[in-house]
Design a protein around this motif. Sequence first.
Motif, PDB file in Angstrom:
ATOM      1  N   THR A  71     -34.032  -1.588  -3.071  1.00 36.72           N
ATOM      2  CA  THR A  71     -33.377  -2.642  -3.835  1.00 36.72           C
ATOM      3  C   THR A  71     -34.065  -2.821  -5.181  1.00 36.72           C
ATOM      4  OG1 THR A  71     -32.787  -3.782  -1.787  1.00 36.72           O
ATOM      5  CG2 THR A  71     -32.690  -5.061  -3.822  1.00 36.72           C
ATOM      6  N   ARG A  72     -33.272  -2.695  -6.246  1.00 36.96           N
ATOM      7  CA  ARG A  72     -33.806  -2.843  -7.592  1.00 36.96           C
ATOM      8  C   ARG A  72     -33.546  -4.243  -8.144  1.00 36.96           C
ATOM      9  NH1 ARG A  72     -37.874  -0.659 -10.393  1.00 36.96           N
ATOM     10  NH2 ARG A  72     -37.487  -0.715 -12.647  1.00 36.96           N
ATOM     11  N   ARG A  73     -32.419  -4.801  -7.708  1.00 37.01           N
ATOM     12  CA  ARG A  73     -32.088  -6.139  -8.163  1.00 37.01           C
ATOM     13  C   ARG A  73     -31.173  -6.815  -7.150  1.00 37.01           C
ATOM     14  NH1 ARG A  73     -27.113  -6.424 -11.222  1.00 37.01           N
ATOM     15  NH2 ARG A  73     -26.057  -4.403 -11.223  1.00 37.01           N
ATOM     16  N   VAL A 114     -13.439 -22.829   0.912  1.00 34.41           N
ATOM     17  CA  VAL A 114     -14.847 -22.526   1.152  1.00 34.41           C
ATOM     18  C   VAL A 114     -15.536 -22.184  -0.170  1.00 34.41           C
ATOM     19  CG1 VAL A 114     -14.526 -20.044   1.569  1.00 34.41           C
ATOM     20  CG2 VAL A 114     -16.477 -21.221   2.591  1.00 34.41           C
ATOM     21  N   THR A 115     -16.771 -22.612  -0.310  1.00 36.73           N
ATOM     22  CA  THR A 115     -17.637 -22.210  -1.421  1.00 36.73           C
ATOM     23  C   THR A 115     -18.928 -21.693  -0.813  1.00 36.73           C
ATOM     24  OG1 THR A 115     -16.720 -23.830  -2.961  1.00 36.73           O
ATOM     25  CG2 THR A 115     -18.906 -22.972  -3.463  1.00 36.73           C
ATOM     26  N   PHE A 116     -19.364 -20.518  -1.263  1.00 35.97           N
ATOM     27  CA  PHE A 116     -20.577 -19.935  -0.696  1.00 35.97           C
ATOM     28  C   PHE A 116     -21.354 -19.176  -1.757  1.00 35.97           C
ATOM     29  CE2 PHE A 116     -17.251 -16.790  -0.318  1.00 35.97           C
ATOM     30  CZ  PHE A 116     -17.863 -15.576  -0.578  1.00 35.97           C
ATOM     31  N   LEU A 117     -22.627 -18.953  -1.476  1.00 38.44           N
ATOM     32  CA  LEU A 117     -23.460 -18.097  -2.306  1.00 38.44           C
ATOM     33  C   LEU A 117     -23.511 -16.719  -1.681  1.00 38.44           C
ATOM     34  CD1 LEU A 117     -26.504 -20.409  -3.183  1.00 38.44           C
ATOM     35  CD2 LEU A 117     -24.627 -19.736  -4.690  1.00 38.44           C
ATOM     36  N   GLY A 118     -23.242 -15.691  -2.479  1.00 36.45           N
ATOM     37  CA  GLY A 118     -23.321 -14.313  -2.018  1.00 36.45           C
ATOM     38  C   GLY A 118     -24.489 -13.610  -2.699  1.00 36.45           C
ATOM     39  N   TYR A 119     -25.342 -12.961  -1.923  1.00 38.77           N
ATOM     40  CA  TYR A 119     -26.506 -12.244  -2.447  1.00 38.77           C
ATOM     41  C   TYR A 119     -26.247 -10.739  -2.280  1.00 38.77           C
ATOM     42  CZ  TYR A 119     -28.704 -16.843  -1.973  1.00 38.77           C
ATOM     43  OH  TYR A 119     -28.994 -18.177  -2.061  1.00 38.77           O
ATOM     44  N   PHE A 120     -26.036 -10.046  -3.397  1.00 37.67           N
ATOM     45  CA  PHE A 120     -25.693  -8.628  -3.390  1.00 37.67           C
ATOM     46  C   PHE A 120     -26.955  -7.813  -3.673  1.00 37.67           C
ATOM     47  CE2 PHE A 120     -21.942 -11.029  -4.178  1.00 37.67           C
ATOM     48  CZ  PHE A 120     -20.864 -10.324  -3.654  1.00 37.67           C
ATOM     49  N   LEU A 121     -27.385  -7.001  -2.694  1.00 39.94           N
ATOM     50  CA  LEU A 121     -28.570  -6.166  -2.850  1.00 39.94           C
ATOM     51  C   LEU A 121     -28.162  -4.847  -3.505  1.00 39.94           C
ATOM     52  CD1 LEU A 121     -29.408  -8.326  -0.790  1.00 39.94           C
ATOM     53  CD2 LEU A 121     -30.758  -6.573   0.389  1.00 39.94           C
ATOM     54  N   MET A 138     -26.864   0.592  -9.733  1.00 39.76           N
ATOM     55  CA  MET A 138     -25.728   0.238  -8.859  1.00 39.76           C
ATOM     56  C   MET A 138     -25.130  -1.098  -9.277  1.00 39.76           C
ATOM     57  SD  MET A 138     -25.974  -0.317  -4.735  1.00 39.76           S
ATOM     58  CE  MET A 138     -24.589  -0.812  -3.738  1.00 39.76           C
ATOM     59  N   ASN A 139     -23.804  -1.193  -9.239  1.00 45.51           N
ATOM     60  CA  ASN A 139     -23.086  -2.451  -9.454  1.00 45.51           C
ATOM     61  C   ASN A 139     -22.347  -2.827  -8.184  1.00 45.51           C
ATOM     62  OD1 ASN A 139     -23.753  -2.898 -12.244  1.00 45.51           O
ATOM     63  ND2 ASN A 139     -22.340  -1.255 -12.773  1.00 45.51           N
ATOM     64  N   ALA A 140     -22.234  -4.101  -7.943  1.00 45.76           N
ATOM     65  CA  ALA A 140     -21.520  -4.554  -6.747  1.00 45.76           C
ATOM     66  C   ALA A 140     -20.038  -4.198  -6.857  1.00 45.76           C
ATOM     67  CB  ALA A 140     -21.682  -6.062  -6.579  1.00 45.76           C
ATOM     68  N   GLU A 141     -19.531  -3.549  -5.802  1.00 44.62           N
ATOM     69  CA  GLU A 141     -18.130  -3.148  -5.779  1.00 44.62           C
ATOM     70  C   GLU A 141     -17.502  -3.582  -4.458  1.00 44.62           C
ATOM     71  OE1 GLU A 141     -17.861   1.019  -6.442  1.00 44.62           O
ATOM     72  OE2 GLU A 141     -18.643   0.913  -8.511  1.00 44.62           O
ATOM     73  N   LEU A 142     -16.249  -3.894  -4.548  1.00 48.68           N
ATOM     74  CA  LEU A 142     -15.489  -4.334  -3.385  1.00 48.68           C
ATOM     75  C   LEU A 142     -14.232  -3.501  -3.285  1.00 48.68           C
ATOM     76  CD1 LEU A 142     -15.233  -6.522  -1.105  1.00 48.68           C
ATOM     77  CD2 LEU A 142     -13.988  -7.912  -2.756  1.00 48.68           C
ATOM     78  N   VAL A 143     -14.010  -2.893  -2.122  1.00 48.63           N
ATOM     79  CA  VAL A 143     -12.856  -2.016  -1.914  1.00 48.63           C
ATOM     80  C   VAL A 143     -11.965  -2.617  -0.845  1.00 48.63           C
ATOM     81  CG1 VAL A 143     -12.103   0.299  -1.214  1.00 48.63           C
ATOM     82  CG2 VAL A 143     -14.186   0.022  -2.578  1.00 48.63           C
ATOM     83  N   PHE A 144     -10.656  -2.560  -1.071  1.00 50.21           N
ATOM     84  CA  PHE A 144      -9.689  -3.041  -0.090  1.00 50.21           C
ATOM     85  C   PHE A 144      -8.944  -1.829   0.477  1.00 50.21           C
ATOM     86  CE2 PHE A 144     -10.407  -6.589  -2.934  1.00 50.21           C
ATOM     87  CZ  PHE A 144     -10.549  -7.657  -2.063  1.00 50.21           C
ATOM     88  N   PRO A 145      -9.446  -1.247   1.554  1.00 47.88           N
ATOM     89  CA  PRO A 145      -8.800  -0.040   2.118  1.00 47.88           C
ATOM     90  C   PRO A 145      -7.471  -0.379   2.792  1.00 47.88           C
ATOM     91  CG  PRO A 145     -10.551  -0.795   3.555  1.00 47.88           C
ATOM     92  CD  PRO A 145     -10.604  -1.664   2.338  1.00 47.88           C
ATOM     93  N   GLU A 146      -6.667   0.644   2.938  1.00 46.01           N
ATOM     94  CA  GLU A 146      -5.412   0.449   3.671  1.00 46.01           C
ATOM     95  C   GLU A 146      -5.726   0.303   5.148  1.00 46.01           C
ATOM     96  OE1 GLU A 146      -2.736   3.595   2.890  1.00 46.01           O
ATOM     97  OE2 GLU A 146      -2.654   3.234   0.742  1.00 46.01           O
TER      98      GLU A 146
END
Length: 305
Positions: free
Chosen positions: A214-216, A284-291, A296-304
């Motif tokens: 983990t770099r950031r 809902v409200t939440f804190l997300g911690y992306f390692l 690397m950049n945080a990415e989100l994929v929505f697969p079929e």
Amino acid sequence: MNTRERLVESTRVLLWERGYVGTSPKSIQQLAEVGQGSMYHHFSGKEELARAAIERTAEEMRAGVEALLSGTGTALERISAYLRRERDVLKGCPIGRLTQDPEVMATPVLREPVEETFGWLRARLADVAREGVEAGELSPAIDPVTTASAIVAALQGGYVLARAVDGTEPFGQAIEGILTLLGAPAVRAEADGQEGPLSRVVVMDQELPEPLATRRVEIRRITIAPGYAAGLHVHNGPVFGSIERGSVVYQIEGGPETVLGPGEVFHEPGGARITRFDAQENGVTFLGYFLLTEGMNAELVFPET
């Protein structure tokens, strides 16, 4: 105002100011501007008149409380409106003051409406607290019944502290203190988690499948609208989260569904298929911690599906 009403209202004033022992039939008659014969025409004596006065005060108290607790806003906002409403702090609560009167407490006919009023108040506050927990507005760690008793205790204790110093500041501190505790996110501590003035509680100890350079860490505050379902998705790296407000249905593919509320945490493994992250009716409200690793950049994929 007819004679009977004047007698009841005068007794209410004197009970609040002087207590039962200090309220004599003569003082009631003088304040109500009625004669002894008129008083005993409507009431058999001081005890029956005091009972009528206490019941009238209790009715007004219930009506005022109910108007605030059944109003608009979240559970905490409604409780706050009740606790912060305008009061004559140094005179105290007209019903609460009676609990300090030994004659009232020793007389069943007078004690009964006092007990009933506080019983109703605790039950009503418990109902509102329960609504807040179910809606995700208050911590799921809150027990509505014990919380209601704590609220009443803080309120009545605030009156006592204020009268002790002849100033309203302790009352305000008591009210703000209980509201702060109600609004604080919950930490589900183990019995031995308290260490003096500090509390160190492990809320998650998640082992990663393989070493991660983990770099950031990128932290995001994310809000999802009421009833919105995120849908099947995959993160390119591990994500940890902590719910701040509201609630969500969370599920990793093949695993159980879990409802998460304020103060609860979750882990979405990198590459895992998250089948549900669905906001409930309160959103809902939440804190997300992306390692993230180097570059690397945080990415989100929505697969079929």
